[in-house]
Design a protein around this motif. Structure first.
Motif, short mmCIF file in Angstrom:
data_model
loop_
_atom_site.label_atom_id
_atom_site.label_comp_id
_atom_site.label_asym_id
_atom_site.label_seq_id
_atom_site.Cartn_x
_atom_site.Cartn_y
_atom_site.Cartn_z
N VAL A 9 -8.22 22.67 9.81
CA VAL A 9 -8.45 24.18 9.53
C VAL A 9 -7.15 25.02 9.98
N ARG A 10 -6.66 25.71 9.09
CA ARG A 10 -5.71 26.57 9.39
C ARG A 10 -5.90 28.02 8.77
N GLN A 11 -5.28 28.89 9.22
CA GLN A 11 -5.23 30.51 8.71
C GLN A 11 -4.65 30.47 7.27
N VAL A 12 -5.40 31.05 6.50
CA VAL A 12 -4.91 31.29 5.12
C VAL A 12 -5.05 32.58 4.53
N ALA A 13 -5.68 33.60 5.22
CA ALA A 13 -5.49 35.01 4.61
C ALA A 13 -5.83 35.85 5.82
N VAL A 14 -5.32 37.07 5.61
CA VAL A 14 -5.70 38.08 6.79
C VAL A 14 -5.96 39.43 5.71
N VAL A 15 -7.07 40.18 5.97
CA VAL A 15 -7.22 41.33 5.25
C VAL A 15 -7.31 42.35 6.25
N ARG A 16 -6.71 43.71 6.02
CA ARG A 16 -6.76 44.55 6.93
C ARG A 16 -7.04 46.15 6.09
N HIS A 17 -8.07 46.89 6.66
CA HIS A 17 -8.46 48.05 6.16
C HIS A 17 -7.90 49.15 7.16
N PRO A 18 -6.80 49.80 6.74
CA PRO A 18 -6.02 50.77 7.41
C PRO A 18 -7.13 51.80 8.08
N GLY A 19 -7.91 52.22 7.13
CA GLY A 19 -8.76 53.37 7.73
C GLY A 19 -9.54 53.08 8.99
N THR A 20 -10.23 51.98 8.80
CA THR A 20 -11.11 51.75 9.97
C THR A 20 -10.65 50.88 10.82
N GLY A 21 -9.53 50.02 10.41
CA GLY A 21 -8.67 49.32 11.36
C GLY A 21 -9.55 47.85 11.43
N ARG A 22 -10.48 47.68 10.73
CA ARG A 22 -11.18 46.31 10.47
C ARG A 22 -10.20 45.41 9.87
N VAL A 23 -10.23 44.20 10.54
CA VAL A 23 -9.39 43.07 9.81
C VAL A 23 -10.21 41.93 9.62
N LEU A 24 -10.24 41.33 8.77
CA LEU A 24 -10.80 39.85 8.48
C LEU A 24 -9.77 38.93 8.12
N GLU A 25 -9.90 37.71 9.07
CA GLU A 25 -8.96 36.64 8.98
C GLU A 25 -9.73 35.57 8.21
N VAL A 26 -9.30 34.64 7.59
CA VAL A 26 -9.92 33.63 6.88
C VAL A 26 -9.24 32.42 7.24
N HIS A 27 -9.98 31.34 7.57
CA HIS A 27 -9.31 30.03 8.15
C HIS A 27 -10.22 28.95 7.46
N THR A 28 -9.44 27.88 6.80
CA THR A 28 -10.18 27.00 5.98
C THR A 28 -9.55 25.35 6.09
N ASP A 29 -10.06 24.42 5.86
CA ASP A 29 -9.57 22.93 5.69
C ASP A 29 -9.20 22.76 4.11
#
Ligand code: GAL
Length: 386
Positions: A301-321
């Motif tokens: 499993v490795r990190q493959v994507a990061v999404v950030r919403h500047p307004g709220t500061g929320r961040v979603l990381e996606v990790h997968t194999d």
């Protein structure tokens, strides 16, 4: 309106580990204080049009809460704080079973299979036999077929014993040989495990009694500003891939891998999703709807994507194999009704679907998706909301 079964038990860690070893199902595993406890609650959610009961499992850990339906092992809601502590549900979905059974349901949050994404010509050959499937996307099959695709059936849920601060439920389904035209009886499961730090781990497993293609994914639609916010074009995406799989006019890969460098598909540096979307908004796609060939992994499993919403500061990381990641920018959303009276506009959500490449069953140049008796299919994907 609570609660069919709501357990809030606490166990010292050694007992939890003992329970884990014995395979016992414990509903709630808690640390000492309430805020740190992980909880699982089950509620009846309604009935399908065929009269089958659907349950919803609510997993809580720290300030995170996810809701998962037995219908399609569907991730229905994920409520989490933003940087200022304001809570929002970041997933698109419906308030009732009828919504999930309606034409407005574009696979919202569900577990997709037996083969996710597209199969060219809705057919394949395997071990000397020809299999013709239902075509539900022009000439192709999309997302496992129609009425008995994995996203449309009822999965059996089992609460999992776990370590403190992780709430986990395993959803299992046995797909009979011949269901949706696929060979072999497939026993599939997906376990959702929510940790207090916002890490939601999806662990898939499957075995079969005859060779069959298997490619499972989750189809969660995210808007980090909160589901119902008008767009995701302001979200910044970093997607760690150098190549993608170009497609023909019906979105079936040509079999080549092409470089993303210098194209509107290159998100190796964090970039707003809307920055170049116009460049991919002519046929065959009407926005981002591309399978990225992720950098090689030896099954880790490795990190493959990061999404950030500047307004709220929320961040979603996606990790997968997984070798592939389908990035879809919600192009077919069409101002349709969703949870809590919200409207889901065109491009008001994105999906990052970890999987094997589309049409792998017909493309020898792609990693195989054939599962044989005696083998176990496994897949791990982590969505980490911060
Ligand atoms: C995605 C697919 C899109 C569209 C969507 C469902 O996984 O890449 O083309 O079919 O599902 O509407």
């Amino acid at each position: 309106m609570l609660t069919q079964s709501f357990h809030r038990l606490t166990f010292p860690a050694p007992i939890c580990w003992l329970a884990l070893g014995l395979g016992l199902a414990i509903s709630t595993i808690g640390a000492a204080s309430r805020s740190e406890a992980a909880e699982i609650e089950r509620r009846p959610f309604g009935k399908t049009r065929d009269g089958a009961p659907v349950d919803e499992y609510i997993l809580r850990s720290g300030s995170q809460e996810v809701r998962i339906l037995t219908l399609g092992a569907t991730l229905r809601a994920w409520t989490a704080p933003d940087k200022s502590g304001k809570m929002a549900d970041v997933l698109l979905g419906f308030d009732d079973v009828a919504g999930y059974e309606s034409a407005d349901n574009q696979y919202f949050g569900c577990t997709v299979g037996r083969v996710c994404n597209r199969i060219g010509g809705a057919r394949f050959d395997l071990e000397g036999k020809h299999y013709q499937l239902i075509n539900n996307d022009g000439p192709n099959q999309l997302h496992g077929g129609n009425g008995r695709a994995l996203c449309r059936v009822i999965w059996q849920a089992a609460e999992q014993a776990s370590i403190p601060d992780i709430a986990a439920v395993k959803f299992s389904y046995t797909s009979p040989a011949g269901e949706e035209g696929y060979p072999g009886e497939l026993k599939a499961s997906v376990t959702y495990a929510l940790a207090a730090d916002g890490k939601l781990t999806l662990t898939y497993s499957a075995i079969t009694d005859a060779a069959t293609p298997v490619n499972l994914t989750n189809h969660a639609y995210f808007n980090l500003a909160g589901a119902g916010a008008p767009t995701i074009l302001d979200h910044e995406l970093k997607l760690m891939a150098d190549q993608y799989t170009p497609v023909d006019s019906t979105l079936i890969p040509t079999g080549e891998l092409a470089a993303v460098a210098g194209t509107a598909l290159d998100f190796n540096a964090a970039t707003a999703i809307g920055a170049w979307i116009d460049q991919v908004s002519g046929p065959p796609t009407i926005g981002y709807d591309h399978n990225y060939a992720l950098r090689a992994t030896d099954g880790k499993v490795r990190q493959v994507a990061v999404v950030r919403h500047p307004g709220t500061g929320r961040v979603l990381e996606v990790h997968t194999d997984q070798p592939g990641l389908q990035f879809y920018s919600g192009n077919f959303l069409k101002d349709q009704p969703g949870k809590g009276g919200k409207t889901y506009a065109h491009r008001s959500a994105f999906c990052l679907e970890a999987q094997h490449f589309p049409n792998s069953v017909n493309e020898p140049r792609f990693p195989s998706i054939i599962l044989r008796p005696g083998e176990t299919y496994t897949q791990t994907t982590i969505y980490w909301l911060k």
